[in-house]
Design a protein around this motif. Structure first.
Motif, PDB file in Angstrom:
ATOM      1  N   VAL A  17       9.950   4.864 -10.074  1.00 56.00           N
ATOM      2  CA  VAL A  17       8.966   5.519  -8.976  1.00 56.00           C
ATOM      3  C   VAL A  17       8.547   4.290  -8.202  1.00 56.00           C
ATOM      4  N   PHE A  18       8.017   3.223  -8.824  1.00 51.85           N
ATOM      5  CA  PHE A  18       7.678   1.921  -8.349  1.00 51.85           C
ATOM      6  C   PHE A  18       8.408   1.607  -6.940  1.00 51.85           C
ATOM      7  N   GLY A  19       9.635   1.598  -7.466  1.00 52.14           N
ATOM      8  CA  GLY A  19      10.790   1.164  -6.422  1.00 52.14           C
ATOM      9  C   GLY A  19      10.590   2.100  -5.086  1.00 52.14           C
ATOM     10  N   GLY A  20      10.643   3.391  -5.397  1.00 45.74           N
ATOM     11  CA  GLY A  20      10.350   4.572  -4.183  1.00 45.74           C
ATOM     12  C   GLY A  20       9.042   4.077  -3.529  1.00 45.74           C
ATOM     13  N   VAL A  21       8.064   3.796  -4.267  1.00 46.36           N
ATOM     14  CA  VAL A  21       6.556   3.478  -3.426  1.00 46.36           C
ATOM     15  C   VAL A  21       7.085   2.052  -2.664  1.00 46.36           C
ATOM     16  N   ALA A  22       7.849   1.112  -2.895  1.00 43.02           N
ATOM     17  CA  ALA A  22       7.972   0.068  -2.184  1.00 43.02           C
ATOM     18  C   ALA A  22       8.953   0.601  -1.121  1.00 43.02           C
ATOM     19  N   LEU A  23       9.588   1.328  -1.189  1.00 45.42           N
ATOM     20  CA  LEU A  23      10.470   2.009   0.035  1.00 45.42           C
ATOM     21  C   LEU A  23      10.006   2.371   0.944  1.00 45.42           C
ATOM     22  N   TYR A  24       8.668   3.317   0.829  1.00 48.35           N
ATOM     23  CA  TYR A  24       8.021   3.567   1.495  1.00 48.35           C
ATOM     24  C   TYR A  24       7.396   2.465   2.749  1.00 48.35           C
ATOM     25  N   ARG A  25       6.783   1.449   2.175  1.00 50.86           N
ATOM     26  CA  ARG A  25       6.789   0.047   2.940  1.00 50.86           C
ATOM     27  C   ARG A  25       7.962  -0.500   3.625  1.00 50.86           C
ATOM     28  N   VAL A  26       9.243  -0.045   3.330  1.00 49.68           N
ATOM     29  CA  VAL A  26      10.300  -0.480   4.195  1.00 49.68           C
ATOM     30  C   VAL A  26      10.317   0.252   5.342  1.00 49.68           C
ATOM     31  N   PHE A  27      10.213   1.425   5.570  1.00 47.57           N
ATOM     32  CA  PHE A  27      10.062   2.207   6.561  1.00 47.57           C
ATOM     33  C   PHE A  27       8.792   2.321   7.487  1.00 47.57           C
ATOM     34  N   VAL A  28       7.725   1.910   6.662  1.00 47.18           N
ATOM     35  CA  VAL A  28       6.471   2.042   7.497  1.00 47.18           C
ATOM     36  C   VAL A  28       5.926   0.467   7.994  1.00 47.18           C
ATOM     37  N   GLY A  29       6.348  -0.543   7.243  1.00 48.89           N
ATOM     38  CA  GLY A  29       5.897  -1.788   7.379  1.00 48.89           C
ATOM     39  C   GLY A  29       5.565  -2.403   8.865  1.00 48.89           C
ATOM     40  N   PRO A  30       4.176  -2.862   9.013  1.00 49.01           N
ATOM     41  CA  PRO A  30       4.128  -3.270  10.261  1.00 49.01           C
ATOM     42  C   PRO A  30       4.914  -4.489  10.864  1.00 49.01           C
ATOM     43  N   THR A  31       5.085  -5.373   9.984  1.00 50.07           N
ATOM     44  CA  THR A  31       6.019  -6.553  10.350  1.00 50.07           C
ATOM     45  C   THR A  31       7.260  -6.459   9.489  1.00 50.07           C
ATOM     46  N   THR A  32       8.450  -7.220  10.387  1.00 49.37           N
ATOM     47  CA  THR A  32       9.733  -7.350   9.622  1.00 49.37           C
ATOM     48  C   THR A  32       9.552  -8.141   8.413  1.00 49.37           C
TER      49      THR A  32
END
Length: 91
Positions: A17-32
């Motif tokens: 679940v924590f990894g899934g939350v981190a994947l949210y930042r992969v798609f939304v992250g403001p910077t590379t």
């Protein structure tokens, strides 16, 4: 009382679940850079989850899989950093 194996499997599920939350930042992250760090976090959580499953099921071969995945995760970070430096992305 909860059995040890059940507790380890619950911890593995929590790290998924924590990894899934981190994947949210992969798609939304403001910077590379935010996205690369999020991929690293998701990969690390995956390694931890695989390790917990290996301990819960008493399957040491899963630890080999986790080790290979951790090395690939590390190499991905190094490769991206090298590419970013060569492209002039570092301030």
């Amino acid at each position: 009382m909860i059995e040890f194996e059940t507790a380890l499997l619950a911890l593995a599920a929590a790290f998924v679940v924590f990894g899934g939350v981190a994947l949210y930042r992969v798609f939304v992250g403001p910077t590379t850079h935010d996205r690369v760090i999020a991929v690293n976090v998701a990969g690390t959580n995956t390694v931890i989850a695989i390790s917990f499953v290996a301990a819960a099921l008493d399957q040491p071969v899963f630890l080999d899989v986790a080790l290979v995945y951790a090395l690939l995760n590390f190499l991905l970070s190094i490769a991206f950093s090298k590419f970013n430096v060569e492209q002039g992305g570092v301030l």
